[in-house]
Enzyme design. Sequence first.
Site, PDB file in Angstrom:
ATOM      1  N   HIS A 175      26.403  11.661  16.253  1.00 42.69           N
ATOM      2  CA  HIS A 175      25.816  12.139  17.354  1.00 42.69           C
ATOM      3  C   HIS A 175      24.382  11.246  17.717  1.00 42.69           C
ATOM      4  O   HIS A 175      24.737  10.108  18.912  1.00 42.69           O
ATOM      5  CB  HIS A 175      25.978  13.608  17.126  1.00 42.69           C
ATOM      6  CG  HIS A 175      26.848  14.753  18.039  1.00 42.69           C
ATOM      7  ND1 HIS A 175      27.610  14.808  16.506  1.00 42.69           N
ATOM      8  CD2 HIS A 175      28.118  14.178  19.138  1.00 42.69           C
ATOM      9  CE1 HIS A 175      28.593  15.849  17.792  1.00 42.69           C
ATOM     10  NE2 HIS A 175      28.850  15.340  19.130  1.00 42.69           N
ATOM     11  N   ARG A 198      28.687  16.507  27.720  1.00 40.16           N
ATOM     12  CA  ARG A 198      28.368  17.637  26.640  1.00 40.16           C
ATOM     13  C   ARG A 198      27.616  18.311  27.544  1.00 40.16           C
ATOM     14  O   ARG A 198      25.865  17.809  27.031  1.00 40.16           O
ATOM     15  CB  ARG A 198      28.111  16.820  25.794  1.00 40.16           C
ATOM     16  CG  ARG A 198      29.822  15.771  25.145  1.00 40.16           C
ATOM     17  CD  ARG A 198      28.907  15.046  23.543  1.00 40.16           C
ATOM     18  NE  ARG A 198      29.618  14.005  22.902  1.00 40.16           N
ATOM     19  CZ  ARG A 198      30.291  12.957  22.618  1.00 40.16           C
ATOM     20  NH1 ARG A 198      29.635  12.279  23.709  1.00 40.16           N
ATOM     21  NH2 ARG A 198      31.159  12.321  22.314  1.00 40.16           N
ATOM     22  N   ARG A 241      32.036  20.224  29.898  1.00 38.44           N
ATOM     23  CA  ARG A 241      32.537  20.901  28.667  1.00 38.44           C
ATOM     24  C   ARG A 241      32.158  21.509  28.495  1.00 38.44           C
ATOM     25  O   ARG A 241      30.587  22.119  28.204  1.00 38.44           O
ATOM     26  CB  ARG A 241      33.066  19.506  27.751  1.00 38.44           C
ATOM     27  CG  ARG A 241      33.516  20.409  26.142  1.00 38.44           C
ATOM     28  CD  ARG A 241      33.511  19.367  25.278  1.00 38.44           C
ATOM     29  NE  ARG A 241      32.771  19.094  24.947  1.00 38.44           N
ATOM     30  CZ  ARG A 241      32.486  17.661  23.277  1.00 38.44           C
ATOM     31  NH1 ARG A 241      33.159  16.923  23.109  1.00 38.44           N
ATOM     32  NH2 ARG A 241      30.829  17.976  22.566  1.00 38.44           N
ATOM     33  N   GLU A 267      41.784  18.071  20.155  1.00 36.18           N
ATOM     34  CA  GLU A 267      41.137  17.185  18.764  1.00 36.18           C
ATOM     35  C   GLU A 267      41.413  17.375  17.226  1.00 36.18           C
ATOM     36  O   GLU A 267      40.860  17.536  16.314  1.00 36.18           O
ATOM     37  CB  GLU A 267      39.826  17.219  19.095  1.00 36.18           C
ATOM     38  CG  GLU A 267      38.889  18.580  19.830  1.00 36.18           C
ATOM     39  CD  GLU A 267      37.228  18.296  20.618  1.00 36.18           C
ATOM     40  OE1 GLU A 267      36.898  17.131  20.171  1.00 36.18           O
ATOM     41  OE2 GLU A 267      36.882  19.193  20.759  1.00 36.18           O
ATOM     42  N   ASN A 311      36.934  11.294  18.443  1.00 37.59           N
ATOM     43  CA  ASN A 311      36.158  11.187  16.848  1.00 37.59           C
ATOM     44  C   ASN A 311      36.625  12.340  16.238  1.00 37.59           C
ATOM     45  O   ASN A 311      36.950  11.749  15.285  1.00 37.59           O
ATOM     46  CB  ASN A 311      34.360  11.391  17.737  1.00 37.59           C
ATOM     47  CG  ASN A 311      33.985  11.308  19.022  1.00 37.59           C
ATOM     48  OD1 ASN A 311      35.289   9.618  18.931  1.00 37.59           O
ATOM     49  ND2 ASN A 311      33.437  10.878  19.991  1.00 37.59           N
ATOM     50  N   ASP A 312      36.821  14.248  16.777  1.00 34.51           N
ATOM     51  CA  ASP A 312      37.628  15.184  15.352  1.00 34.51           C
ATOM     52  C   ASP A 312      38.847  14.897  15.695  1.00 34.51           C
ATOM     53  O   ASP A 312      39.138  15.390  14.997  1.00 34.51           O
ATOM     54  CB  ASP A 312      36.997  16.244  16.443  1.00 34.51           C
ATOM     55  CG  ASP A 312      35.698  16.186  16.376  1.00 34.51           C
ATOM     56  OD1 ASP A 312      35.234  15.999  15.724  1.00 34.51           O
ATOM     57  OD2 ASP A 312      35.190  17.258  17.492  1.00 34.51           O
ATOM     58  N   ARG A 331      33.712  12.543   9.504  1.00 33.88           N
ATOM     59  CA  ARG A 331      33.060  11.607  10.800  1.00 33.88           C
ATOM     60  C   ARG A 331      31.816  11.562  10.411  1.00 33.88           C
ATOM     61  O   ARG A 331      31.705  10.174  10.715  1.00 33.88           O
ATOM     62  CB  ARG A 331      33.032  12.268  11.904  1.00 33.88           C
ATOM     63  CG  ARG A 331      32.331  13.063  12.818  1.00 33.88           C
ATOM     64  CD  ARG A 331      33.316  13.760  13.785  1.00 33.88           C
ATOM     65  NE  ARG A 331      32.605  13.621  14.806  1.00 33.88           N
ATOM     66  CZ  ARG A 331      32.625  13.746  16.149  1.00 33.88           C
ATOM     67  NH1 ARG A 331      33.671  14.699  16.107  1.00 33.88           N
ATOM     68  NH2 ARG A 331      31.557  13.873  17.140  1.00 33.88           N
ATOM     69  N   CYS A 361      38.253  10.585  25.775  1.00 33.60           N
ATOM     70  CA  CYS A 361      36.763  10.838  25.743  1.00 33.60           C
ATOM     71  C   CYS A 361      36.086   9.942  24.619  1.00 33.60           C
ATOM     72  O   CYS A 361      35.171  10.590  24.938  1.00 33.60           O
ATOM     73  CB  CYS A 361      36.741  11.704  26.689  1.00 33.60           C
ATOM     74  SG  CYS A 361      36.518  13.614  25.550  1.00 33.60           S
TER      75      CYS A 361
END
Length: 752
Positions: free
Chosen positions: A360, A467, A503, A601, A624-625, A635, A672
């Site tokens: 992040h 987010r 989200r 994800e 990402n996930d 990650r 995204c």
Amino acid sequence: MLHTLRRIVNEVNAAQNLAQALDIIVRRVKQAMDTDVCSVYLFDTVSEQYVLMATDGLSPQAVGHLRLARGEGLVSVVGETQKPLNLANAPEHPRFSFCAESGEAPYRSFLGVPIIHHRQVMGILIVQHAEQPFGEDEVSFLSTVSSQLAGAIAHADASGGIKGLAGEVATKRYIDGLPGAPGVGLGTAVVAYPPANLEAIPDRKIQDTDKEVDVFLAALAAARTEIRDLARRMSTALSEEDRALFDAYALMLESKSLEAKTIENIRAGNWAAGALRATINEHANIFDEMEDPYISERADDIRDLGRRILAHIQNNATNPMEYPDRTILVGEEISVTELSQAPLERLAGVISGAGSTSSHVAILARALGIPAVVGASHLPISRIDGCEIIVDGYQGRVYVSPLPAVRDEYLRLAREEEELVAGLDELTNRPAVTTDGVHVPLFANTGLLSDIAPSLERGAEGVGLYRTEFPFMVRQRFPGEEEQRKIYRKVLEAFAPRPVYLRTLDIGGDKTLSYFPIKEENPFLGWRGIRVTLDHPEIFVVQLRAILRASAGLDNLHLLLPMVSHVAEVDQASLIIKRVFNELREAGEPITMPEIGIMIEVPSMLYQIEDLAPRVDFFSVGTNDLTQYLLAVDRNNARVANLYDALHPALLRALTHVVLTAQRYSKPVSVCGEMAGDPAAAILLLGMGISSLSTTAASLPRIKWVICNFSMAEARNILDEVLLMEDSQTIRAFLNARLDKAGLGGLVRAGK
Ligand code: PEP
Ligand code: MG
């Protein structure tokens, strides 16, 4: 053995530089194994030679001078075979080469083990005896020492150690990390350290020594009072034996040497916190060395005391963080809050020792448009505060105190970057349309209210991912319904009538809330995202009420559910959303039912698009996930970060499958995850027929440039070729070449 090993490792980790670290190794290993000689050779990649860097037993004059070319001597045999070499009679070996200057004539038995870090042979650790051959146990011990020390040696070497000791001038020395956020930044290192983390405290030069001495003495006095109070409070609750701990603590705190040594360190020019760290390490090392396990554990007590004193130094902070112009924020693990605390107008770059491209802090740096390198695990953090630093966020490289030629080159690249960005600004008001006329909406990822202006300025056609956990993370308690409503309202209002995909709370994994701790062995496989909110309807319902109320009269809200791994979770969440919606409607709120979609994800969902499609209005792929779970690569783990790549063929094939299947149900699919902000990947996503892309504000112009320079037909052809390739390196090289050919090479490297 284990104890001896731990002691050596601790000492080496506390060493101030490479020379000291290597000296400790040769002395301690010689002592522990009772050998005649212990030496370390390191491989100098510039001259391609093994250089004798430290020895206890051979001639000290040979250090830095005795050099063996690649292929020469037994040292090279160990380097080539990458395994231990144990010889009872070394001179008989065909590759033995005699060096008169080393003074090794009398030693016949030889044991050498490679020092390997990240698959690279860094050097060789050798012990020698006059006669007596080495046994199996000694081979194992030396191999264990070497494997444990490789990281520490790499760490010390990163500060230019091998060149420094050998008297050479480094020509092109940099520290490798991972690309965190694109761009090039030049500036001054400011080391951020977590509170009361003694190990992470850097050395820092000071002017006013008296002031620092006062700060230290006040902190020491406060720590003494604290321990006395604790002892008094505990006197009834603790047994005699346990109370002894406090007595021991009190004695240590009263120790004149602790006080005197720290003051001496301050007078030598270090600030109070750095001086304390040095004293505590020195004291703790003495205890570490004791064979008696009870006594050696006192080292931990000393470190604990050090942390207590440090906490008082930091509470009485007379040294708040100062951020010069062009600050490069550096830390073992820069947190999202540390990054958010720094004044943005002064930030020229970010370097985090931990983390990977999709952690992040990297996402936030990209959102803010600040060049970043993450996973720079070899960074000598305690020694670089105030140094000149270059961050190359494209290649994931850090230059500490760069040579003038390197600095000039990067200054030139930085100027070109500015021109490139200025050129991209012209695209702001143009829609993202391919050369054959297909419009691919470009949305922004946000999470901070400060993202709104840059996203709008850069022509975002909406918010593809908001987010909601960021407002939760920067608070000390759950934000209330009205507090949340106001935040969400600002985003929805700022973008209306453009769509905003909000989200629901995605905590867990690496996004933790200080006030809602989740302790798990494997947090990324644990209680995350929708799993938490379904288990805590009180948190979920408050958030849903706030989101729905915020959307009143705007009609641009889309709800996105994170971390879905079972179809039932979609049903349960939809039920709750409908219930909350109906309640609000009955209470007279002028709201309309938003579209509901899920994040793809978790790999299980790739195979259930058919089951999900009738239940949702849209899909949004969180690459990402999805990359982390599909490739089984954490990650945030720098050690395996080289395996983490969204251009992995498996991921590309999975995404193609999702888009094709969803198209059969006329359900849009957007991306995204960070992949959408990667210019090379964007060509492939275009080719797949993705409905929209959402990326950080800073990446928007670059991605728009890609969309505006390719046709759908071209993108499809490129995708077809790529889908036949077997590994991500080949794919990336191929895509970069295509970008270059289209005149967009400046998007994937420094400069224009
Ligand atoms: C993702 O996983 O790709 C994503 C967008 O979510 P986050 O990075 O917040 O986990
Ligand atoms: Mg995610």
